[in-house]
Design a protein around this motif. Structure first.
Motif, PDB file in Angstrom:
ATOM      1  N   THR A 150     -44.333 -36.678  14.285  1.00 49.88           N
ATOM      2  CA  THR A 150     -43.907 -37.966  13.739  1.00 49.88           C
ATOM      3  C   THR A 150     -43.851 -37.996  12.218  1.00 49.88           C
ATOM      4  OG1 THR A 150     -46.190 -38.825  13.687  1.00 49.88           O
ATOM      5  CG2 THR A 150     -44.924 -39.154  15.716  1.00 49.88           C
ATOM      6  N   GLY A 151     -44.433 -37.018  11.555  1.00 48.02           N
ATOM      7  CA  GLY A 151     -44.449 -37.036  10.093  1.00 48.02           C
ATOM      8  C   GLY A 151     -43.559 -35.966   9.515  1.00 48.02           C
ATOM      9  N   ASP A 152     -44.113 -35.243   8.527  1.00 52.20           N
ATOM     10  CA  ASP A 152     -43.392 -34.108   7.954  1.00 52.20           C
ATOM     11  C   ASP A 152     -43.478 -32.949   8.939  1.00 52.20           C
ATOM     12  OD1 ASP A 152     -42.798 -35.520   5.662  1.00 52.20           O
ATOM     13  OD2 ASP A 152     -44.664 -34.932   4.662  1.00 52.20           O
ATOM     14  N   VAL A 153     -42.391 -32.663   9.599  1.00 55.00           N
ATOM     15  CA  VAL A 153     -42.380 -31.706  10.693  1.00 55.00           C
ATOM     16  C   VAL A 153     -41.901 -30.361  10.178  1.00 55.00           C
ATOM     17  CG1 VAL A 153     -41.508 -31.226  13.008  1.00 55.00           C
ATOM     18  CG2 VAL A 153     -41.901 -33.596  12.281  1.00 55.00           C
ATOM     19  N   GLU A 154     -42.603 -29.291  10.570  1.00 53.95           N
ATOM     20  CA  GLU A 154     -42.177 -27.957  10.177  1.00 53.95           C
ATOM     21  C   GLU A 154     -40.799 -27.676  10.769  1.00 53.95           C
ATOM     22  OE1 GLU A 154     -44.435 -24.891  12.817  1.00 53.95           O
ATOM     23  OE2 GLU A 154     -45.804 -26.562  12.443  1.00 53.95           O
ATOM     24  N   PRO A 155     -40.003 -26.841  10.109  1.00 50.27           N
ATOM     25  CA  PRO A 155     -38.602 -26.663  10.517  1.00 50.27           C
ATOM     26  C   PRO A 155     -38.415 -26.321  11.987  1.00 50.27           C
ATOM     27  CG  PRO A 155     -38.983 -25.636   8.391  1.00 50.27           C
ATOM     28  CD  PRO A 155     -40.315 -26.098   8.879  1.00 50.27           C
ATOM     29  N   GLY A 156     -39.254 -25.455  12.552  1.00 51.17           N
ATOM     30  CA  GLY A 156     -39.070 -25.045  13.937  1.00 51.17           C
ATOM     31  C   GLY A 156     -39.309 -26.140  14.947  1.00 51.17           C
ATOM     32  N   ARG A 157     -39.980 -27.210  14.531  1.00 54.88           N
ATOM     33  CA  ARG A 157     -40.303 -28.303  15.448  1.00 54.88           C
ATOM     34  C   ARG A 157     -39.388 -29.517  15.289  1.00 54.88           C
ATOM     35  NH1 ARG A 157     -45.750 -27.968  17.292  1.00 54.88           N
ATOM     36  NH2 ARG A 157     -46.045 -25.793  17.904  1.00 54.88           N
ATOM     37  N   GLN A 158     -38.482 -29.460  14.342  1.00 53.43           N
ATOM     38  CA  GLN A 158     -37.665 -30.642  14.090  1.00 53.43           C
ATOM     39  C   GLN A 158     -36.819 -31.034  15.292  1.00 53.43           C
ATOM     40  OE1 GLN A 158     -35.550 -29.705  10.498  1.00 53.43           O
ATOM     41  NE2 GLN A 158     -37.270 -30.281   9.171  1.00 53.43           N
ATOM     42  N   ARG A 159     -36.357 -30.038  16.053  1.00 51.26           N
ATOM     43  CA  ARG A 159     -35.542 -30.352  17.229  1.00 51.26           C
ATOM     44  C   ARG A 159     -36.341 -31.162  18.243  1.00 51.26           C
ATOM     45  NH1 ARG A 159     -34.994 -24.001  19.182  1.00 51.26           N
ATOM     46  NH2 ARG A 159     -37.216 -23.540  19.245  1.00 51.26           N
ATOM     47  N   PHE A 160     -37.632 -30.822  18.404  1.00 53.48           N
ATOM     48  CA  PHE A 160     -38.480 -31.601  19.307  1.00 53.48           C
ATOM     49  C   PHE A 160     -38.785 -32.984  18.716  1.00 53.48           C
ATOM     50  CE2 PHE A 160     -39.478 -27.175  20.450  1.00 53.48           C
ATOM     51  CZ  PHE A 160     -39.246 -27.222  21.813  1.00 53.48           C
ATOM     52  N   ALA A 161     -38.937 -33.037  17.386  1.00 54.45           N
ATOM     53  CA  ALA A 161     -39.186 -34.322  16.728  1.00 54.45           C
ATOM     54  C   ALA A 161     -38.011 -35.274  16.944  1.00 54.45           C
ATOM     55  CB  ALA A 161     -39.436 -34.120  15.240  1.00 54.45           C
ATOM     56  N   HIS A 162     -36.789 -34.754  16.929  1.00 55.41           N
ATOM     57  CA  HIS A 162     -35.622 -35.599  17.173  1.00 55.41           C
ATOM     58  C   HIS A 162     -35.643 -36.161  18.592  1.00 55.41           C
ATOM     59  CE1 HIS A 162     -34.063 -34.708  13.325  1.00 55.41           C
ATOM     60  NE2 HIS A 162     -33.639 -33.480  13.584  1.00 55.41           N
ATOM     61  N   VAL A 163     -36.103 -35.345  19.543  1.00 51.90           N
ATOM     62  CA  VAL A 163     -36.206 -35.836  20.919  1.00 51.90           C
ATOM     63  C   VAL A 163     -37.224 -36.970  20.990  1.00 51.90           C
ATOM     64  CG1 VAL A 163     -36.816 -35.221  23.289  1.00 51.90           C
ATOM     65  CG2 VAL A 163     -35.528 -33.613  21.878  1.00 51.90           C
ATOM     66  N   LEU A 164     -38.387 -36.776  20.339  1.00 53.45           N
ATOM     67  CA  LEU A 164     -39.410 -37.819  20.342  1.00 53.45           C
ATOM     68  C   LEU A 164     -38.898 -39.098  19.696  1.00 53.45           C
ATOM     69  CD1 LEU A 164     -42.332 -38.773  20.816  1.00 53.45           C
ATOM     70  CD2 LEU A 164     -42.947 -37.726  18.622  1.00 53.45           C
ATOM     71  N   ALA A 165     -38.198 -38.959  18.588  1.00 49.87           N
ATOM     72  CA  ALA A 165     -37.688 -40.149  17.884  1.00 49.87           C
ATOM     73  C   ALA A 165     -36.709 -40.942  18.734  1.00 49.87           C
ATOM     74  CB  ALA A 165     -37.025 -39.723  16.577  1.00 49.87           C
ATOM     75  N   GLY A 166     -36.061 -40.298  19.688  1.00 51.19           N
ATOM     76  CA  GLY A 166     -35.081 -40.988  20.520  1.00 51.19           C
ATOM     77  C   GLY A 166     -35.657 -41.648  21.756  1.00 51.19           C
ATOM     78  N   LEU A 167     -36.978 -41.532  21.966  1.00 54.85           N
ATOM     79  CA  LEU A 167     -37.582 -42.139  23.156  1.00 54.85           C
ATOM     80  C   LEU A 167     -37.703 -43.641  22.994  1.00 54.85           C
ATOM     81  CD1 LEU A 167     -40.508 -39.670  24.001  1.00 54.85           C
ATOM     82  CD2 LEU A 167     -38.212 -39.748  25.004  1.00 54.85           C
ATOM     83  N   ALA A 168     -37.441 -44.339  24.065  1.00 54.71           N
ATOM     84  CA  ALA A 168     -37.556 -45.802  24.031  1.00 54.71           C
ATOM     85  C   ALA A 168     -39.009 -46.240  24.123  1.00 54.71           C
ATOM     86  CB  ALA A 168     -36.741 -46.419  25.171  1.00 54.71           C
ATOM     87  N   SER A 169     -39.836 -45.523  24.889  1.00 57.16           N
ATOM     88  CA  SER A 169     -41.236 -45.925  25.105  1.00 57.16           C
ATOM     89  C   SER A 169     -42.159 -44.716  24.970  1.00 57.16           C
ATOM     90  CB  SER A 169     -41.399 -46.560  26.493  1.00 57.16           C
ATOM     91  OG  SER A 169     -40.555 -47.668  26.657  1.00 57.16           O
ATOM     92  N   PRO A 170     -42.336 -44.196  23.768  1.00 61.53           N
ATOM     93  CA  PRO A 170     -43.179 -43.000  23.607  1.00 61.53           C
ATOM     94  C   PRO A 170     -44.640 -43.246  23.952  1.00 61.53           C
ATOM     95  CG  PRO A 170     -42.613 -43.933  21.466  1.00 61.53           C
ATOM     96  CD  PRO A 170     -41.800 -44.671  22.478  1.00 61.53           C
ATOM     97  N   GLU A 171     -45.072 -44.513  23.958  1.00 55.96           N
ATOM     98  CA  GLU A 171     -46.462 -44.788  24.315  1.00 55.96           C
ATOM     99  C   GLU A 171     -46.768 -44.383  25.759  1.00 55.96           C
ATOM    100  OE1 GLU A 171     -44.056 -48.581  24.832  1.00 55.96           O
ATOM    101  OE2 GLU A 171     -44.264 -46.986  23.345  1.00 55.96           O
ATOM    102  N   LEU A 172     -45.754 -44.403  26.619  1.00 57.81           N
ATOM    103  CA  LEU A 172     -45.961 -43.955  27.997  1.00 57.81           C
ATOM    104  C   LEU A 172     -46.257 -42.461  28.036  1.00 57.81           C
ATOM    105  CD1 LEU A 172     -43.178 -45.915  29.930  1.00 57.81           C
ATOM    106  CD2 LEU A 172     -45.608 -46.504  29.640  1.00 57.81           C
ATOM    107  N   LEU A 173     -45.673 -41.718  27.124  1.00 60.22           N
ATOM    108  CA  LEU A 173     -45.943 -40.284  27.034  1.00 60.22           C
ATOM    109  C   LEU A 173     -47.392 -40.040  26.624  1.00 60.22           C
ATOM    110  CD1 LEU A 173     -45.057 -37.362  27.108  1.00 60.22           C
ATOM    111  CD2 LEU A 173     -44.061 -37.652  24.829  1.00 60.22           C
ATOM    112  N   VAL A 174     -47.881 -40.790  25.640  1.00 59.46           N
ATOM    113  CA  VAL A 174     -49.276 -40.640  25.218  1.00 59.46           C
ATOM    114  C   VAL A 174     -50.219 -41.042  26.344  1.00 59.46           C
ATOM    115  CG1 VAL A 174     -51.021 -41.419  23.570  1.00 59.46           C
ATOM    116  CG2 VAL A 174     -48.688 -40.976  22.801  1.00 59.46           C
ATOM    117  N   LEU A 175     -49.898 -42.120  27.045  1.00 64.77           N
ATOM    118  CA  LEU A 175     -50.725 -42.546  28.173  1.00 64.77           C
ATOM    119  C   LEU A 175     -50.758 -41.459  29.249  1.00 64.77           C
ATOM    120  CD1 LEU A 175     -52.408 -44.800  29.428  1.00 64.77           C
ATOM    121  CD2 LEU A 175     -50.299 -45.764  30.368  1.00 64.77           C
TER     122      LEU A 175
END
Length: 843
Positions: free
Chosen positions: A440-465
């Motif tokens: 969610t913050g400053d993401v290392e280059p190799g993880r940015q693709r996964f960060a974009h997926v996370l940013a597009g989630l409608a309800s990321p709190e369900l993932l944490v739960l």
């Protein structure tokens, strides 16, 4: 004439050895009865003091004043059985020949009897300038105490050394060193095999806490969150454990490994019907004491008054309750404190944490969210954000998390002893959330693709739960996924989460290991495998959630589990499955009119024609077009050109900083795959993945990805030529690769001492085209060669093999056919019987 000096030296050595042996025997006896704590170590340190003072008195005095100071753990009188004796030999003037003679007379007898002395020799004037490039030495000087020699010299040293500026630098260095050390343990004290000296919450942290108090406020520990007596108890416990480790290992051993936990529990007198129960009680006590140390260090860092001139950036407070008495009566407000801490990028104050810890046992789970708005606030608090892991850890340490989620309490400090996980189940769970938080913050280059997926989630709190509850079933020893789902259903009911949100959370928990299994142990380039996985997830949203959950979960197993290679495999499966959910794959076999050929022929190199390309790829599995980039396919075409039956064409290229690719083209030959595996192993290569592809004309393309852990390719310019020559000789039968491997086995020590019964499984259900062979066995040099040789002896064709090594386990998955079809039950039985026998022989 007899040399009296030699006679005197020999007598001194014998006396010293006898005295030292008696002191060690006394300490061994204390440790063997579980009493090797502070008192025993102080007594042993005092005995060492006497011996060193005797040596000092017998050494010829130098011209300049000299003092011997005890440093570090010895300075604190915590000298363990096999610890170094750290000394500072301090001269008041210039070091010359008489001083060097004194050093020899003082130190040589110690070395002669096997004492390991960590010594520093300094002139007093050297301390007029601060040694900023040696912070560890400066920290050791904090615990310096006079041992022998001129006391006035020690006093002069103290006056020079103990200044506000020096203390400020040491304090900054101490915190930097602690941060660096903690990072090596993934910043968690919940290690299944903890280092009782270096790990978070261990002896170095305890010493660091005392040092902060010494440099800032001597009464600091009395004001902290832990009673001084409990802090002292933690120190004594850790010293007792460390003493046992030294006794049992016969050396300076500080890691409380699985192999030593049973013996430690026995010597410390833990009760229990069996060894497992005794170890659980030992480790429960370890984590309790480590939490005390860790919490005390954290509090000291935040609240210690800053030395003059220091700029440490320490937070002095955190979120507090305005009215602690009212807060104690209203637990529904407690979550808001942690939410506010996340929003303001700070901590929850020790005062608030103490208030929660004091009163939390009075309340049940429902008391924390009596209204719908309270339940909504709790779920909203779980949205991934910077600081969420720290706040959840605070909630766990003060007892709140286990009250809000009793399911989570069931796995608190739960130890599962396997070859994968490095942390307790509860800490592994929280680390998964930290991994997600880091997207969610400053993401290392190799993880940015996964960060974009996370940013597009409608309800990321369900993932944490889902992450919070995905392993709660591990309170039992059997398969945990079903139990985790059952327990999670109860938590969702309390939170009144229903409908699609409930189904999503339960789906993620039910299948939380499925994606890693497919990505790392199945042929993800096989359209049937991807189709089956796509059918499981059903929707793009569930695919995204399961991908991120898998990334976070695998990354929290241990610092080394989620390699860049595995990340890439996970991402490929995500992309392929996403594409499958939106567009179907083409035919299984490549034809001349295959649509995918257009991208290969659009930019052909000058030396490759379209006819060459079509002739080579026709009849290969369609996954070949997905496996390799156009440049790699063009190279394969070159390798196949004008090949004769007795030839082997090889291409060796670097894929990235750590992974190499070997492509071998030849006409089909018996034991080909096995021989290639043997050659790579004989050069010390660690095979990650292998593909074996055959076209209708009998042309074989074998492609391996591997790491060169011994750096053979980097150290030897002729390495590619030597590997190619060896391959040609082995395939032609001129060299017996098995003999080369036997020679290497004699010269290379095994990387793992782990031993367990090997497991061999076969299935015709996982793929429409292949028999899937799964093998889990202790890793050993040449293992893949031996396995594939047995497969070849049964006349099976290997189309793909997936290889992984985790915690000393080799996990190999073969995709097999025999005469173009799956193996019959009888063929499966014969193959597995021979494989099992071969693997047992390796053990």
């Amino acid at each position: 004439m007899r040399d009296t000096s030699l006679t005197q030296s020999g007598a001194t050595g014998r006396t010293l050895a006898a005295s030292l042996g008696a002191a060690r025997d006394e300490l061994r006896a204390d440790v063997a009865r579980g009493a090797g704590g502070r008192t025993a170590l102080e007594r042993y340190s005092d005995r060492a003091d006497v011996l060193l003072r005797q040596l000092f008195a017998e050494a010829a005095a130098p011209k300049t004043p000299v003092a011997v100071l005890a440093l570090g753990g010895y300075g604190r009188r915590h000298l363990c059985l096999h610890s170094d004796i750290d000394l500072l030999i301090l001269f008041g003037g210039t070091i010359g020949a008489p001083e060097e003679a004194f050093l020899r007379a003082f130190l040589h007898p110690l070395w002669d009897v096997g004492v390991v002395v960590g010594h520093q020799v300094r002139e007093l004037r050297e301390f007029e300038q601060l040694e900023t490039d040696n912070p560890e030495f400066l920290l050791a000087l904090i615990d310096a105490r006079p041992l022998a020699g001129a006391r006035v010299l020690f006093d002069r040293f103290s006056a020079i050394f103990h200044t506000a500026g020096t203390h400020a630098f040491i304090l900054r260095s101490l915190l930097d060193l602690a941060d660096h050390r903690h990072a090596g343990f993934n910043d968690t004290l919940y290690q299944l095999e903890p280092d009782v000296k270096e790990a978070p919450g261990a002896l170095r942290d305890l010493s660091a806490t005392r040092t902060i108090a010494l440099l800032t406020d001597p009464l600091l520990l009395r004001k902290g969150p832990t009673e001084p007596a409990r802090f002292d108890d933690a120190e004594d416990f850790l010293l007792r454990v460390r003493s046992i480790l030294h006794l049992e290992a016969g050396r300076n051993q500080n890691v409380l490994g699985h192999d030593l936990q049973e013996r430690t529990a026995e010597l410390m007198g833990y009760p229990g019907a069996d060894a497992h129960q005794r170890v659980e009680r030992l480790m429960s006590d370890y984590f309790r004491h480590a939490r005390i140390v860790s919490r005390s260090l954290g509090w000291a860092r935040r609240t210690a008054p800053l030395p003059v001139g220091a700029n440490l950036g320490l937070s002095r407070d955190g979120i507090r309750f305005m009215d602690p008495i009212q807060a104690a009566r209203n637990p529904a407000t407690w979550i808001a404190a942690f939410q506010a801490a996340v929003e303001h990028h700070t901590t929850v104050s020790e005062e608030a944490l103490s208030c929660v810890q004091q009163h939390v046992d009075r309340y049940r789970a429902d008391d924390f969210f009596p209204e719908a708005s309270d339940r909504a606030a709790l779920v909203a608090f779980l949205r991934p954000a910077r600081g969420l892991y720290d706040r959840l850890s605070e909630m766990h340490d003060c007892g709140l998390l286990g009250r809000v989620f009793p399911e989570f309490q069931a796995i608190s400090w739960r130890v599962v002893r396997d070859f994968y996980h490095k942390y307790t189940v509860d800490e592994h769970t929280l680390l998964t959330i930290r991994n997600l938080e880091r997207l969610t913050g400053d993401v290392e280059p190799g993880r940015q693709r996964f960060a974009h997926v996370l940013a597009g989630l409608a309800s990321p709190e369900l993932l944490v739960l889902s992450l919070l509850l995905h392993d709660v079933g591990k309170w039992r020893d059997d398969d945990h996924a079903d139990e985790s789902e059952r327990m999670a259903d109860g938590a969702l009911a309390r939170l009144q989460i229903a409908g699609q949100a409930r189904e999503t959370v339960l789906f993620l928990i039910r299948h939380h290991v499925r994606m890693s299994l497919v990505a790392f142990r199945r042929d993800t380039e096989d359209p049937d495998v991807v189709k089956s996985f796509a059918d499981l997830v059903g929707t793009e949203d569930r695919l995204k959630l399961l991908t991120l959950l898998t990334l976070a979960d695998v990354g929290a197993v241990s610092p080394d589990t989620l390699t860049p290679w595995k990340e890439e495999l996970l991402w490929r499966l995500y992309v392929d499955t996403y594409n499958h959910l939106t567009q179907r794959y083409g035919d299984e076999r490549i034809g001349r009119d295959q649509a995918g050929l257009d991208r290969l022929t659009a930019d052909l190199p000058a030396d490759v024609t379209r006819a060459d390309l079509e002739r080579f790829v026709e009849g290969l599995p369609q996954r070949y077009l997905h496996l390799f980039a156009p440049a790699a396919i063009h190279q394969h075409v070159r390798l196949a050109r004008n090949i004769r039956p007795d030839e082997v064409h090889v291409s060796l290229e670097r894929v990235d900083a750590s992974v190499w690719s070997l492509a071998v083209v030849t006409l089909d030959k018996p034991t080909l795959f096995s021989n290639i595996c043997g050659v790579l192993s004989s050069f010390g290569m660690n095979i990650l993945r292998g593909n074996a592809l055959t076209n209708p004309n009998g042309l074989v393309l074998d492609v391996f990805h591997f790491t060169d852990d011994e750096h053979f390719l980097e150290k030897n310019e002729d390495a590619p030529a030597r590997i190619s020559e060896m391959l040609a000789d082995v395939v032609a039968g001129r060299v017996d690769v098995a003999a080369s491997l036997r020679g290497r086995e004699r010269g290379v020590q095994s990387k793992s001492s782990i031993r367990f019964p090997p497991v061999v499984r076969v299935s015709n259900e996982s793929s429409s085209r292949y028999t899937i062979l799964d093998i889990v066995a202790p890793n050993a040099l040449g293992l893949l060669h031996r396995i594939s040789r047995v497969i070849a002896d049964h006349r099976c064709d290997v189309d793909l093999v997936l290889i992984a090594t985790e915690g000393g386990k080799a996990i190999d998955v073969f995709h097999l056919t025999q005469r173009g079809a799956k193996l019959t039950e009888a063929e499966q039985l014969a193959l597995t019987s021979d494989l099992q026998r071969t693997l047992e022989e390796i053990r």
